[in-house]
Design an enzyme around this catalytic site. Structure first.
Site, PDB file in Angstrom:
ATOM      1  N   ASP A 291       0.830  -1.208   0.000  1.00 11.28           N
ATOM      2  CA  ASP A 291       0.000   0.000   0.000  1.00 11.28           C
ATOM      3  C   ASP A 291       0.866   1.261   0.000  1.00 11.28           C
ATOM      4  OD1 ASP A 291      -2.401   1.316  -0.093  1.00 11.28           O
ATOM      5  OD2 ASP A 291      -2.846   1.121   2.036  1.00 11.28           O
TER       6      ASP A 291
ATOM      7  N   LYS B 270       1.933   4.640  -1.132  1.00 10.09           N
ATOM      8  CA  LYS B 270       1.339   5.826  -1.763  1.00 10.09           C
ATOM      9  C   LYS B 270       1.673   7.017  -0.854  1.00 10.09           C
ATOM     10  CE  LYS B 270      -3.064   4.673   0.386  1.00 10.09           C
ATOM     11  NZ  LYS B 270      -4.453   4.380   0.248  1.00 10.09           N
TER      12      LYS B 270
ATOM     13  N   ASN C 158       0.657   7.244   2.825  1.00 10.29           N
ATOM     14  CA  ASN C 158       1.216   6.307   3.801  1.00 10.29           C
ATOM     15  C   ASN C 158       2.697   6.538   4.072  1.00 10.29           C
ATOM     16  OD1 ASN C 158      -1.234   5.127   4.168  1.00 10.29           O
ATOM     17  ND2 ASN C 158      -0.891   3.480   2.696  1.00 10.29           N
TER      18      ASN C 158
ATOM     19  N   ASP D 275       1.988   2.878   7.971  1.00  8.33           N
ATOM     20  CA  ASP D 275       0.761   2.174   7.602  1.00  8.33           C
ATOM     21  C   ASP D 275       1.009   0.773   7.068  1.00  8.33           C
ATOM     22  OD1 ASP D 275      -1.819   3.159   8.057  1.00  8.33           O
ATOM     23  OD2 ASP D 275      -1.352   4.925   6.848  1.00  8.33           O
TER      24      ASP D 275
ATOM     25  N   THR E 248      -5.609   1.702  -3.066  1.00  9.32           N
ATOM     26  CA  THR E 248      -6.441   2.574  -3.896  1.00  9.32           C
ATOM     27  C   THR E 248      -6.102   2.316  -5.368  1.00  9.32           C
ATOM     28  OG1 THR E 248      -4.763   4.254  -3.608  1.00  9.32           O
ATOM     29  CG2 THR E 248      -6.683   4.397  -2.166  1.00  9.32           C
TER      30      THR E 248
HETATM   31  P1  ATP Z   1      -6.060   6.579   7.546  1.00  5.08           P
HETATM   32  O1  ATP Z   1      -6.751   5.287   7.413  1.00  5.08           O
HETATM   33  O2  ATP Z   1      -6.926   7.798   7.320  1.00  5.08           O
HETATM   34  O3  ATP Z   1      -4.738   6.651   6.836  1.00  5.08           O
HETATM   35  P2  ATP Z   1      -4.851   5.759   9.908  1.00  5.08           P
HETATM   36  O4  ATP Z   1      -5.758   5.049  10.844  1.00  5.08           O
HETATM   37  O5  ATP Z   1      -3.943   4.980   9.041  1.00  5.08           O
HETATM   38  O6  ATP Z   1      -5.729   6.711   9.057  1.00  5.08           O
HETATM   39  P3  ATP Z   1      -2.603   7.341  10.411  1.00  5.08           P
HETATM   40  O7  ATP Z   1      -2.522   7.640   8.940  1.00  5.08           O
HETATM   41  O8  ATP Z   1      -1.575   6.465  10.981  1.00  5.08           O
HETATM   42  O9  ATP Z   1      -4.021   6.771  10.736  1.00  5.08           O
HETATM   43  O10 ATP Z   1      -2.593   8.684  11.269  1.00  5.08           O
HETATM   44  C1  ATP Z   1      -3.458   9.752  11.014  1.00  5.08           C
HETATM   45  C2  ATP Z   1      -2.652  11.035  10.893  1.00  5.08           C
HETATM   46  O11 ATP Z   1      -1.921  11.282  12.092  1.00  5.08           O
HETATM   47  C3  ATP Z   1      -1.599  10.986   9.804  1.00  5.08           C
HETATM   48  O12 ATP Z   1      -2.153  11.319   8.589  1.00  5.08           O
HETATM   49  C4  ATP Z   1      -0.576  11.999  10.309  1.00  5.08           C
HETATM   50  O13 ATP Z   1      -0.973  13.311  10.011  1.00  5.08           O
HETATM   51  C5  ATP Z   1      -0.644  11.821  11.807  1.00  5.08           C
HETATM   52  N1  ATP Z   1       0.389  10.866  12.260  1.00  5.08           N
HETATM   53  C6  ATP Z   1       0.274   9.535  12.348  1.00  5.08           C
HETATM   54  N2  ATP Z   1       1.387   8.957  12.794  1.00  5.08           N
HETATM   55  C7  ATP Z   1       2.258   9.953  12.998  1.00  5.08           C
HETATM   56  C8  ATP Z   1       3.621  10.005  13.459  1.00  5.08           C
HETATM   57  N3  ATP Z   1       4.269   8.899  13.765  1.00  5.08           N
HETATM   58  N4  ATP Z   1       4.210  11.197  13.553  1.00  5.08           N
HETATM   59  C9  ATP Z   1       3.547  12.338  13.215  1.00  5.08           C
HETATM   60  N5  ATP Z   1       2.273  12.355  12.775  1.00  5.08           N
HETATM   61  C10 ATP Z   1       1.630  11.193  12.662  1.00  5.08           C
HETATM   62 MG    MG Z   2      -2.936   6.300   7.356  1.00  9.15          MG
END
Ligand code: ATP
Ligand code: MG
Length: 395
Positions: free
Chosen positions: A261, A263, A266, A279, A297
């Site tokens: 995945d 992209k 991620n 991710d 996607t």
């Molecule tokens: P989605 O399914 O929408 O991608 P998700 O459940 O995978 O959401 P993440 O993408 O891991 O969640 O986290 C959401 C947001 O939080 C990220 O887009 C980023 O802006 C922020 N974030 C996540 N992990 C970190 C990190 N390690 N350091 C800084 N910001 C982070």
């Molecule tokens: Mg994410």
């Protein structure tokens, strides 16, 4: 105020994930340049206690970029005056204001009988962590919102006060989407990975409602946002990013892990501008097991997935080709408002290069966007491709 960059500098050797490992193994590498070096010994020092976090005895380790191991005697540092500048600096970093989001109890409880995969303890997960809880952290500003909960900037209460990203996931939501296993897989895979361009997962814990992932703090946020802001990246920046992703993927594949995945959404950006692949929800750790699941996607799907054929590690090579194209152009090569059209174009490998692309960039992308998975350029060759090398040498 101390800069976060100086502080959370190089967390890569952090290892707090193993069973009974002490909290003091949190990264001390955020000591900024010019910070007096911690005590260096060739053998581990006698463990010292850490009252705050309730672990019996601990020593704090610090690895240098090479293989040598520095031992950081945290008890000494706590007693000595002035305290370790790294601690002081960490304390002075503004982690922002907590919005109270973790305290509002709106989700129903999920028992481990309902969701055995979320009973993340040593009896059920191969790599258990020490016992952590939310009380071990000062919670700062929300960094973003994930599908299952918010991500917060946090700092450990106990010295040396490491800064991390704490990702919360509500168990009830995970169960609703039947995603417990996916999360478990994400944890199991990410916990074992150690690469400068792969976001570290230092540990995890859970309470009755939520699972918490202790992630490396990616100080410059999302790559996707940067791309949106800039429109496209310069060839130099694109080449550097392509190199870093190739390096990370090469590492993942060497561990029999396929990301599946890749992209811009991620990929996060570290404090020093380095990319961090995140991710791992769709990744598989299955040597020789070529799966047929359709995921990701459409823009980044390779022909074999669009055609629902078996697929393997070469899906990541394809995605790297799409990614490099998107870096340079601002949009991916098979983009179409209509999903079916987009899938059709992918199946036929039907795309055009903009006039602005350099010949050697086209050569690289063309060698990654091949219909036959095995014909896609090996990652080690991507890293020494003339287009990449040209920009790496220009520094
Ligand atoms: P989605 O399914 O929408 O991608 P998700 O459940 O995978 O959401 P993440 O993408 O891991 O969640 O986290 C959401 C947001 O939080 C990220 O887009 C980023 O802006 C922020 N974030 C996540 N992990 C970190 C990190 N390690 N350091 C800084 N910001 C982070
Ligand atoms: Mg994410």
């Amino acid at each position: 105020m101390a800069s976060v960059t100086g502080l959370t500098h190089k967390f890569t050797s952090l290892d707090i994930s193993k069973s009974n490992e002490p909290v003091a193994k949190l990264p001390t590498k955020f000591a900024a340049p010019n910070v007096p070096r911690p005590k260096v010994t060739s053998k581990p020092t006698v463990p010292v206690g850490y009252s705050k976090l309730g672990s019996k005895a601990s020593s704090s380790s610090l690895k240098t970029q090479g293989t040598s191991k520095l031992i950081y005697d945290s008890a000494k540092t706590e007693k000595s005056k002035p305290p370790n500048p790294a601690h002081k600096r960490s304390e002075s970093v503004d982690i922002g204001s907590y919005d109270g989001g973790l305290d509002s109890d709106t989700h129903e409880h999920v028992s481990s009988e309902d969701a055995p995969d979320l009973a993340l303890d040593s009896s059920t997960l191969s790599t258990p962590t020490r016992t952590w809880s939310l009380h071990d952290f000062d919670v700062g500003r929300p960094l973003g919102k994930g599908k299952y909960g918010r991500v917060y900037m946090v700092r450990t209460k106990a010295p040396p006060r490491y800064i991390l990203a704490l990702k919360t996931l509500y168990k009830a939501e995970l169960v609703k989407d039947c995603n417990e296993r996916q999360l478990r897989r994400e944890i199991e895979i990410q916990m074992h990975l150690r690469h400068p361009n792969v976001l570290r997962l230092y540990g995890y814990f859970h309470d009755s409602q939520r699972v918490f992932l202790m992630l490396e703090f990616a100080g410059q946020g999302e790559l996707y946002r940067q791309l949106l802001k800039q429109g496209r990246f310069t060839p130099r920046r694109s080449a550097s990013y392509a190199y870093q992703v190739a390096d990370a993927l090469s590492y993942l594949h060497s561990k029999s892990c396929i990301h599946r995945d890749i992209k811009p959404e991620n990929i996060l950006i570290g404090l020093n501008g380095e990319l961090k692949i995140a991710d791992f929800g769709w990744s598989v750790h299955a040597p020789g097991d070529r799966r047929k699941t359709l995921c990701g996607t459409p823009d980044y799907l390779p022909p074999e997935m669009v055609l629902r054929k078996e697929h393997g590690k070469f899906v990541d090579h394809w995605a790297l080709g799409v990614l490099t194209y998107e870096f340079l152009h601002g949009s991916p090569p098979f983009e179409d408002k209509n999903r079916q059209n987009s899938m059709r174009k992918i199946a036929r490998v039907e795309f055009k290069f903009p006039n602005t692309f350099e010949e050697d960039a086209k050569d690289l992308i063309g060698k990654l966007l091949r219909f036959e998975p095995e014909e896609r350029l090996p990652l080690t060759e991507v890293m020494v491709h003339p287009w990449i090398v040209k920009y790496r040498n220009k520094n």
